[in-house]
Structures are given as structure tokens and as C-alpha cells.
Design a protein around this motif. Structure first.
Motif, mmCIF file in Angstrom:
data_model
loop_
_atom_site.group_PDB
_atom_site.id
_atom_site.type_symbol
_atom_site.label_atom_id
_atom_site.label_comp_id
_atom_site.label_asym_id
_atom_site.label_seq_id
_atom_site.Cartn_x
_atom_site.Cartn_y
_atom_site.Cartn_z
ATOM 1 N N ALA A 27 0.827 -1.202 0.000
ATOM 2 C CA ALA A 27 0.000 0.000 0.000
ATOM 3 C C ALA A 27 0.865 1.257 0.000
ATOM 4 N N ARG A 28 1.945 1.248 0.764
ATOM 5 C CA ARG A 28 2.833 2.409 0.783
ATOM 6 C C ARG A 28 3.521 2.607 -0.554
ATOM 7 N N LYS A 29 3.937 1.520 -1.163
ATOM 8 C CA LYS A 29 4.585 1.626 -2.469
ATOM 9 C C LYS A 29 3.626 2.178 -3.509
ATOM 10 N N ALA A 30 2.391 1.706 -3.498
ATOM 11 C CA ALA A 30 1.398 2.225 -4.441
ATOM 12 C C ALA A 30 1.106 3.691 -4.184
ATOM 13 N N CYS A 31 1.072 4.088 -2.900
ATOM 14 C CA CYS A 31 0.821 5.485 -2.564
ATOM 15 C C CYS A 31 1.950 6.375 -3.059
ATOM 16 N N ARG A 32 3.196 5.948 -2.879
ATOM 17 C CA ARG A 32 4.328 6.736 -3.377
ATOM 18 C C ARG A 32 4.294 6.861 -4.891
ATOM 19 N N SER A 33 3.913 5.795 -5.559
ATOM 20 C CA SER A 33 3.850 5.843 -7.024
ATOM 21 C C SER A 33 2.791 6.838 -7.483
ATOM 22 N N ARG A 34 1.632 6.842 -6.825
ATOM 23 C CA ARG A 34 0.582 7.785 -7.215
ATOM 24 C C ARG A 34 1.014 9.232 -6.973
ATOM 25 N N ARG A 35 1.681 9.494 -5.865
ATOM 26 C CA ARG A 35 2.119 10.860 -5.595
ATOM 27 C C ARG A 35 3.190 11.308 -6.572
ATOM 28 N N ASN A 36 4.094 10.398 -6.967
ATOM 29 C CA ASN A 36 5.097 10.758 -7.973
ATOM 30 C C ASN A 36 4.441 11.079 -9.308
ATOM 31 N N GLU A 37 3.424 10.324 -9.675
ATOM 32 C CA GLU A 37 2.714 10.612 -10.919
ATOM 33 C C GLU A 37 2.007 11.963 -10.843
ATOM 34 N N ARG A 38 1.477 12.313 -9.685
ATOM 35 C CA ARG A 38 0.817 13.617 -9.542
ATOM 36 C C ARG A 38 1.822 14.759 -9.646
ATOM 37 N N ARG A 39 3.031 14.557 -9.118
ATOM 38 C CA ARG A 39 4.057 15.585 -9.269
ATOM 39 C C ARG A 39 4.432 15.778 -10.737
ATOM 40 N N LYS A 40 4.553 14.678 -11.470
ATOM 41 C CA LYS A 40 4.854 14.786 -12.906
ATOM 42 C C LYS A 40 3.746 15.526 -13.637
ATOM 43 N N LEU A 41 2.482 15.227 -13.320
ATOM 44 C CA LEU A 41 1.362 15.901 -13.965
ATOM 45 C C LEU A 41 1.354 17.382 -13.632
ATOM 46 N N ALA A 42 1.612 17.730 -12.359
ATOM 47 C CA ALA A 42 1.630 19.146 -11.976
ATOM 48 C C ALA A 42 2.735 19.900 -12.697
ATOM 49 N N ALA A 43 3.936 19.334 -12.781
ATOM 50 C CA ALA A 43 5.040 19.999 -13.473
ATOM 51 C C ALA A 43 4.722 20.185 -14.954
ATOM 52 N N ALA A 44 4.134 19.175 -15.587
ATOM 53 C CA ALA A 44 3.796 19.293 -17.007
ATOM 54 C C ALA A 44 2.743 20.373 -17.236
ATOM 55 N N GLN A 45 1.737 20.479 -16.366
ATOM 56 C CA GLN A 45 0.696 21.494 -16.529
ATOM 57 C C GLN A 45 1.234 22.903 -16.287
ATOM 58 N N ILE A 46 2.152 23.047 -15.326
ATOM 59 C CA ILE A 46 2.745 24.369 -15.082
ATOM 60 C C ILE A 46 3.619 24.784 -16.253
ATOM 61 N N ARG A 47 4.346 23.873 -16.845
ATOM 62 C CA ARG A 47 5.172 24.215 -18.018
ATOM 63 C C ARG A 47 4.307 24.717 -19.160
ATOM 64 N N ARG A 48 3.171 24.054 -19.370
ATOM 65 C CA ARG A 48 2.287 24.518 -20.447
ATOM 66 C C ARG A 48 1.697 25.895 -20.130
ATOM 67 N N GLY A 49 1.478 26.167 -18.854
ATOM 68 C CA GLY A 49 0.892 27.462 -18.495
ATOM 69 C C GLY A 49 1.874 28.604 -18.454
ATOM 70 N N LEU A 50 3.165 28.357 -18.637
ATOM 71 C CA LEU A 50 4.154 29.431 -18.602
ATOM 72 C C LEU A 50 4.394 30.078 -19.958
ATOM 73 N N ARG A 51 3.736 29.615 -20.987
ATOM 74 C CA ARG A 51 3.986 30.183 -22.312
ATOM 75 C C ARG A 51 3.598 31.663 -22.349
ATOM 76 N N GLU A 52 2.446 31.993 -21.768
ATOM 77 C CA GLU A 52 2.018 33.404 -21.762
ATOM 78 C C GLU A 52 2.972 34.263 -20.935
ATOM 79 N N PHE A 53 3.458 33.726 -19.806
ATOM 80 C CA PHE A 53 4.414 34.462 -18.982
ATOM 81 C C PHE A 53 5.688 34.765 -19.761
ATOM 82 N N CYS A 54 6.201 33.819 -20.512
ATOM 83 C CA CYS A 54 7.426 34.025 -21.299
ATOM 84 C C CYS A 54 7.195 35.032 -22.432
ATOM 85 N N GLU A 55 6.026 34.992 -23.031
ATOM 86 C CA GLU A 55 5.727 35.965 -24.099
ATOM 87 C C GLU A 55 5.631 37.379 -23.549
ATOM 88 N N ASP A 56 5.044 37.529 -22.351
ATOM 89 C CA ASP A 56 4.908 38.868 -21.778
ATOM 90 C C ASP A 56 6.257 39.446 -21.373
#
Length: 508
Positions: A324-353
């Protein structure tokens, strides 16, 4: 006038040489110690006896040899004539003096030797003026060297080194009774990827999957069942009556029991693929249906079977807590990857400005290690009523969602080292999921709690919380927390202004 009191026709006898008598006494003591010495015993008397043997061995190496080529019978008895019986070594009795003359070895007293000790080899003639033909030297006495091992003592050669135990190499095709013979590797599986075409890749993937399925059938395993092994557990009752082959996951992959399973699976797959229903193309059968190639593919899947057995052992020991702990760590790592990918996509407007290089900025400013945690439950690992009430108090949940024990909500937790304004700035720039993704995105609620997840990639100084930087940062090892520059290099000469604008207080 000659005062010789014995018959003058007998050869003159000289007094016994003290050095030779001492050497013979050492030899006698050496032989007695060898008979009583036990090399495997650790008792005090045996250890002392072994030390004495080594000491005698060193002393005897420096003394002349006792064994020489036999001389004429007239010279042989002169060794003992005129010598009192009490001065002879203990292993020479009075009855031995009546033996034939040829049975006694000849010698020359040490005090009468004309040759230097270095020129006296083992088995040298008894006299330097002897006209007898030189005979090959006899085998010297077998003594013990300085390390305590028996060996032939030769004054002209160094002491033999201590032998090392080394397992002899197993010849190809020879079974020693304990280990199987060395198996030759398959030719195709040893080729580089550049030497395989697209069909070869498909054949490899297909046959490896078929070998894994066949091995599962042979051992009586299926998804959700117990993976058997030598020493337990046994196959489930749902696997059927068998008979099944039992793997030994505590042994090597090439162990006899494991190799038998792999070879049986290779034979079954080969016989099926050679029929009309086989998937392997006829042009590829000669290379891919080779038994050694199929066993190689089976051994690539063997670690996966062993991992299932190891996980079952861990589940039985802690009732599934580690899984259960191993599965929990895997899910949290996947959520970190998803958050980083979504923030990278949202920085395009910041870089243009700010007229910044978007690919370089996203590479420097965003890292998966800098993302916080998104928990789907409380600290106890359950979706308790108190936790659901806290989420409801934020006004982002309905009463119906609050009462749902299977609430699908993620609690956002900021890293303890991160500046709170940077945390809010990241959340504002986080892009949503693509429209093509059918699965709806879960709600995220921030209760103001912190997580203790520390990054492996050290962030920039402007990202740190001022209070944490003043109180907690000095406690960390400098070799781990290597200080970086204040802001990313991609910000250029405007780095300080852009960095301060990110962590500035938001304007209402």
C-alpha cells in the motif's frame, strides 16, 4: 707410533660430528610432531605443536641434506664405529647396527666438508674426489614450510606459497552433479538492435510474451493467484490438480529447477509455432525458434516472476502495508509529474509577456522535485469524517460531497521550504487537462498544511521561504544543499526584477 687399538685392517673411524647428530635429532623430532599434528584442531597443544613444526622446518632448510647416494660398503659402517650408543638418535637402535651395510646411508661429518654449504645440493656425492658417475638427486625430505603447509624443501628455491582454494571452471556440457552445464546463448538474442529488422522486433516481443504465459501455466500461476516456489508457497487450489513444476526463486536463474521450467516452456512454444497455427513466419523460424533463443527470452521475464513472489512474501509479513505504501508513493510521484507538465504549459504566456526563451525558462524554473504533494486522504491514510469536514469548511464542497465516504478530492500541501507566493504563483499558472481527455479532473483544495518532501534538485534562492531560510536551512548539510544563484540564468540581466515579481505580494 700408531696408537689405534683396533685391528689396523679396519678403516679408521672418526668421532661423530655434533652438527650431524643435531640435524638427525631435529629430523626425528620433526617426524614425531608430524605424526601427532592435527591441522584442523584449534587446541592449545596442537597450535604449539604446529608452531614448533614451522620452526623446525626453517632450521632444517639451513642444514645440509641427510640423504646421499649410497657409497661403497666399506665406507658405510664408519658412520657409527666409535660412536657410543647413547649418543645416537633415538630412532636408531642397537639391533639396526647388525643390518646389511648397504642399508645405512653414508655421510661426511660437517666439520670435514671441504665444499661451502652453498655448493652442497641435495644428493651430492659423499666426497668431492669421488670418481663415481653422478646420479640424479633423490627426492628430498618432505617438510613443512613457514606457512605450515607440507611441501618439498629445496635450499635453492624459495618456499612454496600458501595454496588458495579456487573452484575449477566448469567445462561446457559437463554436469558435476551440483550445477547444470553451461548453457550456450542464442545467436539472435546476442545481436545488436541495428542488426534486427522490424519483423525481428515483433517476433522477439511476441515470443517473450508467449514464453512468460507458458511458464505461468507450467508453475500453476495466474493473475491474482499465488506464485509458488521451493519451500513455499504452493499453487492455489484454483490452479487445478497439476502436475506443476516448482521454481526456486531463492536460487539463480540458471539453477537446475529453474532451467528445467524454461526449457519445457521453450519446447512447448517451439512445437506450437512450427504448426500451421504458428505466428512466427517460416523465414524467421530457423533463427527465433532455436531453443537457446527461447530460453534467453524466458530468462528476461524471470525477474518479473520473482518480483511477484517477493511481493507476496512482503504482503504475508506485514499484511500488505508495504504494498500500500509503495502504491501510494507511485501515485504521488505521478501527480508531481502531472503538476510539473501542466505548469510548463501554463508558462507560455508568462514568457511571451516578459520576452523570454520559453523552452529554457521551463527547463530552469520548473522541476518535478519542486512540486508539493496532493493527498487523496488524511494523514492516517483514510478519508475520515473530520478530514471531509475540514474540506467542506473551505466552501468548495457541497454537503453531498462531504457525506460521501469515497470522496474524490485532492488536498494540496506546500513544501515547507517554498515561498508561499511562489506556491500560489505556480497554482495560478497551472494549465488544465486537455479537452480530449475524458476522465474529469479532481478538485484540489489547499488547507494550508505543509509537506516535508525535500527536493533532490536544489531550488534557486528566491524560491525559498524567508523564515525557513533563516532558521532551517543552516541545519542542512552543505554538500547536499548546494546554494545556487538567486534566479535562473534564462532571466538574463532582468533576473532580479522578474524573480521579485514572481514572489511579490499579489495585488487585489
Amino acid at each position: 707410533m700408531d696408537d689405534w687399538p683396533i685391528d689396523p685392517n679396519l678403516p679408521r673411524s672418526y668421532p661423530a660430528d655434533p652438527g650431524l647428530l643435531a640435524t638427525m635429532a631435529l629430523v626425528a623430532e620433526f617426524q614425531e610432531l608430524l605424526q601427532a599434528y592435527d591441522v584442523e584442531s584449534q587446541e592449545y597443544d596442537q597450535l604449539a605443536r604446529g608452531e614448533r613444526i614451522r620452526s623446525l622446518g626453517r632450521s632444517l632448510k639451513a642444514r645440509p641434506a641427510l640423504i646421499n647416494p649410497p657409497s661403497t660398503p666399506s665406507q658405510a659402517p664408519s658412520a657409527f664405529l666409535g660412536t657410543p650408543l647413547s649418543s645416537l638418535p633415538s630412532h636408531i637402535s642397537e639391533s639396526q647396527l647388525s643390518l646389511p651395510l648397504s642399508s645405512f646411508p653414508s655421510y661426511i661429518p660437517e666439520t670435514q666438508r671441504s665444499l661451502p654449504p652453498s655448493s652442497l645440493a641435495l644428493g651430492a656425492p659423499s666426497s668431492p674426489t669421488s670418481t663415481q658417475p653422478r646420479q640424479p638427486p633423490p627426492r628430498p625430505l618432505s617438510l613443512i614450510d613457514d606457512s605450515g603447509y607440507a611441501g618439498d624443501v629445496d635450499a635453492s628455491s624459495p618456499a612454496p606459497s600458501k595454496p588458495r582454494k579456487k573452484r575449477p571452471a566448469l567445462k561446457d556440457g559437463v554436469d558435476d552433479g551440483c550445477n547444470p552445464p553451461k548453457r550456450p546463448k542464442g545467436r539472435v538474442t546476442q545481436l545488436d538492435k541495428q542488426q534486427l529488422d522490424e519483423t525481428d522486433f515483433r517476433m522477439k516481443k511476441y515470443l517473450q510474451a508467449e514464453m512468460l504465459k507458458t511458464m505461468h501455466v507450467l508453475v500453476g500461476y495466474a493473475r491474482g493467484r499465488t506464485m509458488p516456489s521451493v519451500g513455499g508457497p504452493s499453487p492455489d487450489e484454483d490452479a487445478g490438480p497439476g502436475p506443476f513444476l516448482t521454481p526456486d526463486f531463492q536460487a539463480m536463474v540458471n539453477d537446475r529447477a529453474n532451467l528445467n521450467i524454461q526449457q519445457r516452456a521453450a519446447d512447448a512454444v517451439k512445437r506450437y509455432e512450427e504448426t500451421e497455427n504458428g505466428v512466427v513466419l517460416p523465414a524467421y523460424r530457423a533463427s527465433w525458434l532455436d531453443p537457446n533463443v527461447l530460453v534467453d527470452l524466458a530468462q528476461k521475464s524471470w525477474p518479473g516472476m520473482k518480483a511477484i513472489w517477493l511481493q507476496q512474501k512482503a504482503d504475508a509479513a506485514d499484511k500488505g502495508v508495504s504494498r500500500a505504501r509503495k502504491a501510494c508513493r507511485s501515485r504521488r510521484n505521478e501527480r508531481r509529474k502531472l503538476a510539473a507538465a501542466q505548469i510548463r504549459r501554463g508558462l507560455r504566456e508568462f514568457c511571451e509577456d516578459n520576452i523570454l526563451d520559453y523552452p529554457v525558462v521551463t527547463l530552469e524554473l520548473v522541476s518535478e522535485e519542486w512540486m508539493g504533494e496532493e493527498r487523496s486522504c488524511d494523514e492516517d491514510g483514510v478519508k475520515g469524517e473530520s478530514w471531509r469536514n475540514e474540506l467542506f469548511a473551505t466552501g468548495k464542497l457541497s454537503a453531498e460531497e462531504r457525506d460521501d465516504p469515497n470522496l474524490q478530492v485532492l488536498e494540496e500541501q506546500r513544501p515547507m521550504w517554498m515561498h508561499i507566493n511562489l506556491w500560489n504563483w505556480f497554482k495560478q499558472r497551472r494549465a488544465g487537462r486537455p479537452r480530449a481527455q475524458k476522465k474529469p479532473e479532481k478538485k484540489r483544495i489547499d488547507l494550508g498544511r505543509l509537506c516535508n518532501h525535500m527536493p533532490q534538485i536544489i531550488p534557486f534562492d528566491f524560491m525559498l521561504d524567508p523564515s525557513w531560510m533563516a532558521t532551517e536551512l543552516p541545519k542542512w548539510d552543505e554538500s547536499y544543499w548546494t546554494r545556487r544563484s538567486d534566479w535562473p540564468v534564462s532571466f538574463g540581466t532582468r533576473g532580479q526584477r522578474i524573480a521579485m515579481s514572481i514572489v511579490a505580494e499579489p495585488t487585489s
